[in-house]
Design an enzyme around this catalytic site. Sequence first.
Site, mmCIF file in Angstrom:
data_model
loop_
_atom_site.group_PDB
_atom_site.id
_atom_site.type_symbol
_atom_site.label_atom_id
_atom_site.label_comp_id
_atom_site.label_asym_id
_atom_site.label_seq_id
_atom_site.Cartn_x
_atom_site.Cartn_y
_atom_site.Cartn_z
ATOM 1 N N HIS A 61 -4.178 3.974 -2.606
ATOM 2 C CA HIS A 61 -4.438 2.598 -2.169
ATOM 3 C C HIS A 61 -5.768 2.553 -1.433
ATOM 4 O O HIS A 61 -6.218 3.554 -0.876
ATOM 5 C CB HIS A 61 -3.303 2.080 -1.272
ATOM 6 N N HIS A 65 -7.921 0.692 1.606
ATOM 7 C CA HIS A 65 -7.855 -0.142 2.803
ATOM 8 C C HIS A 65 -9.117 -1.004 2.854
ATOM 9 O O HIS A 65 -10.224 -0.467 2.769
ATOM 10 C CB HIS A 65 -7.854 0.711 4.077
#
Length: 115
Positions: free
Chosen positions: A99, A101
């Site tokens: 993922h 940020h």
Amino acid sequence: MSDTIFGKIASGEIPSEFLYEDDHCVAINDINPQAPVHVLVIPKRGIPRLVDAQEDDRDLLGHLLLAAGKVAEQLGVQEAFRLVINNGSGAGQTVFHLHLHILAGRAFAEGHMAG
Ligand code: AMP
């Protein structure tokens, strides 16, 4: 799709508010924000860590960067945001579903890699 919490969020198995969604990824607010804007861009296809990505993931990785830019624009932070990927527990990765940020809304130290 990975079996982590992010796999379940991205698949809709765990209901979440998506700030953004397309065929390949979703974006959600981080539950423990480290900046006024702290959004996670999560691919629907689960790759545990960045180093686990393969040539086949090239389009997806590019897509995630483009999506992060779109999300930043949507949030109005396109002039000043930072993208972070933690790779491995030694770097602070806690959810083993790749993922990005997006961090914005606070001052970042100039010329520093972190902080
Ligand atoms: P990392 O340390 O790079 O693996 O990032 C994991 C991030 O996910 C942390 O910033 C957590 O605060 C965030 N997080 C964990 N669980 C959730 C959740 N259910 N919803 C939103 N963010 C989460």
